[in-house]
Design a protein around this motif. Structure first.
Motif, short mmCIF file in Angstrom:
data_model
loop_
_atom_site.label_atom_id
_atom_site.label_comp_id
_atom_site.label_asym_id
_atom_site.label_seq_id
_atom_site.Cartn_x
_atom_site.Cartn_y
_atom_site.Cartn_z
N UNK A 27 0.84 -1.20 0.00
CA UNK A 27 0.00 0.00 0.00
C UNK A 27 0.87 1.25 0.00
N UNK A 28 0.33 2.32 -0.56
CA UNK A 28 1.02 3.61 -0.54
C UNK A 28 0.82 4.27 0.81
N UNK A 29 1.60 5.31 1.07
CA UNK A 29 1.58 5.97 2.38
C UNK A 29 0.23 6.60 2.68
N UNK A 30 -0.42 7.18 1.67
CA UNK A 30 -1.72 7.81 1.94
C UNK A 30 -2.78 6.76 2.28
N UNK A 31 -2.69 5.59 1.69
CA UNK A 31 -3.63 4.52 2.04
C UNK A 31 -3.37 4.01 3.45
N UNK A 32 -2.12 3.95 3.84
CA UNK A 32 -1.79 3.48 5.19
C UNK A 32 -2.23 4.51 6.22
N UNK A 33 -2.12 5.80 5.90
CA UNK A 33 -2.57 6.82 6.84
C UNK A 33 -4.08 6.74 7.05
N UNK A 34 -4.82 6.31 6.04
CA UNK A 34 -6.25 6.06 6.23
C UNK A 34 -6.46 4.88 7.18
N UNK A 35 -5.61 3.86 7.05
CA UNK A 35 -5.72 2.69 7.93
C UNK A 35 -5.34 3.01 9.37
N UNK A 36 -4.53 4.04 9.57
CA UNK A 36 -4.09 4.38 10.92
C UNK A 36 -5.14 5.15 11.72
N UNK A 37 -6.22 5.55 11.08
CA UNK A 37 -7.30 6.20 11.83
C UNK A 37 -7.85 5.19 12.83
N UNK A 38 -8.26 5.66 14.02
CA UNK A 38 -8.62 4.72 15.10
C UNK A 38 -9.68 3.69 14.73
N UNK A 39 -10.71 4.09 14.00
CA UNK A 39 -11.77 3.13 13.67
C UNK A 39 -11.28 2.07 12.69
N UNK A 40 -10.43 2.47 11.73
CA UNK A 40 -9.90 1.50 10.77
C UNK A 40 -8.84 0.61 11.41
N UNK A 41 -8.01 1.19 12.27
CA UNK A 41 -6.94 0.42 12.91
C UNK A 41 -7.51 -0.67 13.81
N UNK A 42 -8.55 -0.32 14.58
CA UNK A 42 -9.16 -1.32 15.46
C UNK A 42 -9.74 -2.47 14.65
#
Length: 150
Positions: A27-42
């Motif tokens: 994944x690219x960095x912007x996609x990973x930053x979306x994944x790092x949001x609390x709701x997505x990370x959980x």
């Protein structure tokens, strides 16, 4: 009857190179930053067991978007240079489409060009460009020209 030549096409076969290049793509960095949001990370960290993923999908590194077979492999990965480099890259905010257009010198929504003296000094953040545009529009509303400020 002559012998048929073998192909020997591995060095110039672009389809072969493309296959292996896309196989290792992450994944690219912007996609990973979306994944790092609390709701997505959980949601990513508490996945149901999936037989198709390594380690049944229970050992996942969100920052690198990789699955691991066991906890030891995940722990070794967290100590690696690759993981630390990815963490360092994720500290910077992702570029937005507006920042890309501003850097290219395209116009904003109010049809004013952001190119010129704003970007001449070097790259600026979107926040500083917005502030400069707001200052110019406030001065224009007050009856002063923007040339007096610069």
């Amino acid at each position: 009857m002559a012998r048929v030549r073998r192909k020997r096409m591995h060095c110039n076969n672009k389809e072969l190179h493309h296959k292996y290049k896309t196989k290792r793509r992450t994944k690219d960095l912007d996609q990973i930053q979306e994944d790092l949001k609390p709701e997505n990370k959980a949601q990513l960290l508490s996945q149901e067991p999936d037989e198709d993923l390594p380690g049944l999908g229970q050992f996942y590194c969100v920052e690198c978007s990789k699955y691991f077979v066991d906890e030891r492999g995940q722990h070794e990965h967290r100590r690696s240079r690759e993981h630390k480099r990815r963490l360092r890259d994720l500290k910077d905010p992702a570029y937005t489409q507006k920042e890309a257009e501003a850097a290219a010198g395209l116009t904003t929504d109010n049809k004013r060009s952001t190119a010129g003296p704003l970007l001449a000094a070097g790259p600026m953040s979107l926040h500083s460009i917005k502030q400069a545009n707001e200052q110019k529009s406030a001065l224009a509303a007050a009856g002063k020209s923007t040339m007096d400020v610069e």
